[in-house]
Design an enzyme around this catalytic site. Structure first.
Site, PDB file in Angstrom:
ATOM      1  CG  LEU A 141      -1.986  -1.048   1.367  1.00  0.00           C
ATOM      2  CD1 LEU A 141      -2.722  -0.883   2.692  1.00  0.00           C
ATOM      3  CD2 LEU A 141      -2.958  -1.010   0.198  1.00  0.00           C
ATOM      4  CG  ASP A 142       0.250   4.477  -2.758  1.00  0.00           C
ATOM      5  OD1 ASP A 142       1.112   3.741  -3.258  1.00  0.00           O
ATOM      6  OD2 ASP A 142      -0.650   5.046  -3.407  1.00  0.00           O
ATOM      7  NE  ARG A 143       5.143   8.794   5.029  1.00  0.00           N
ATOM      8  CZ  ARG A 143       5.861   8.361   6.058  1.00  0.00           C
ATOM      9  NH1 ARG A 143       6.458   7.186   5.984  1.00  0.00           N
ATOM     10  NH2 ARG A 143       6.002   9.080   7.159  1.00  0.00           N
TER      11      ARG A 143
END
Length: 300
Positions: A141-143
């Site tokens: 997942l993105d940050r």
């Protein structure tokens, strides 16, 4: 029929049962044991047992023989810092680890964020629990995207799941504007924007991308939607929603406003995964985080 079993002690092992008379090498190939894995077993401390006796790949199997593949102990990647930190573990067994990742945490280390990542914490957890594996992340997942991340505990399992696994991911997002359609398919190719090394956009020469968007609720200013990914392009949901004129709230990279929330209001809320050993379909869920709930309450 192949019978599978698992043991987790000092080393990871799998046990199969021969379904026919065949060379061990051929049976291992049918069971998904790659040549690279066999080389590692031979030179890095693994072994092949037939009915409890160590054998080479040239050994002829007889139908009904038990074959145990003992995999080498994996070392934590040299560049990965073992760092103690909280892990919200949703599910764990001998081969799978499902974690609920908070917003603001990177999945893996980078130059900008070498520590404090999910991978750093998992490496420490493995060390404390004597799990003989480095960190293998199946889904990322993105940050600033929260929600479910899937990991596996063995290089071989990671290999077979990369090539033959079923993973359906569902996301929830809060977007700008009133979404009118209860369900819509977004099929639009995505590529990197010429003026940016980070930003993506819908473009004719991009890679095929497909997202289904289902309406959960809406009002005049924002809508709560569920997104189902059929492909896994970088920033796919963010790009596709912006493309149809409904940027994610808080996603200032793709036109969202940060007045209500300081990150993209995007959460991986559900994952369906086919277990690599039992072939059972498992479903894991994660509730909407507090910051996204607040946005919905404030707009109601």
């Amino acid at each position: 029929m192949i019978r599978l079993s698992i043991t987790m002690c000092k080393q990871f092992s799998l046990t199969f049962q021969a379904a026919e008379d065949v060379l061990l090498r051929e049976a291992l190939s049918k069971w998904g044991i790659s040549k690279r894995t066999l080389t590692s077993i031979k030179y890095d401390g693994g072994s092949l047992l037939v009915n409890g006796q160590e054998k080479t790949v040239r050994h002829p199997l007889i139908k009904g023989d038990d074959v145990t593949v003992i995999f080498p102990i994996e070392e934590i990647s040299s560049g990965l810092i073992c760092q103690e930190g909280y892990l919200d573990i949703v599910y764990e067994d001998e081969v799978l680890l499902i974690i609920n990742k908070p917003t603001g945490q990177s999945t893996i280390p980078s130059r900008e964020h070498p520590s404090g990542t999910l991978a750093n914490y998992v490496a420490f957890y493995y060390k404390q629990m004597s799990i003989p594996s480095t960190v293998h992340i199946l889904t990322r997942l993105d940050r600033d995207t929260s929600g479910l991340v899937c990991l596996v505990k063995n290089r071989h399992i990671h290999h077979i799941m990369n090539y033959n696994h079923v993973t359906n991911k569902t996301y929830e997002a809060i977007v700008h504007g009133k979404v009118e359609q209860h369900m819509q398919k977004i099929i639009a190719p995505i590529g990197r924007k010429a003026s940016s090394i980070i930003e993506r956009e819908v473009r004719e020469d991009g890679i095929f991308a497909h997202t289904d968007v289902h309406l959960i609720s809406n009002d005049v200013h924002i809508s709560h939607v569920k997104c189902i990914l059929h492909t896994g392009r970088t920033h796919q949901i963010r790009v596709h929603l912006a493309h149809i004129g409904h940027s994610i709230v808080g996603d200032d990279l793709y036109g969202g406003d940060r007045e209500l929330i300081k990150r993209q209001a995007l959460h991986c809320s559900s994952v369906d995964i086919k277990h690599p050993l039992t072939n059972e379909m498992l479903t894991f869920t994660s509730p909407l985080p507090i910051d996204m709930k607040k946005v919905l309450v404030q707009s109601s």
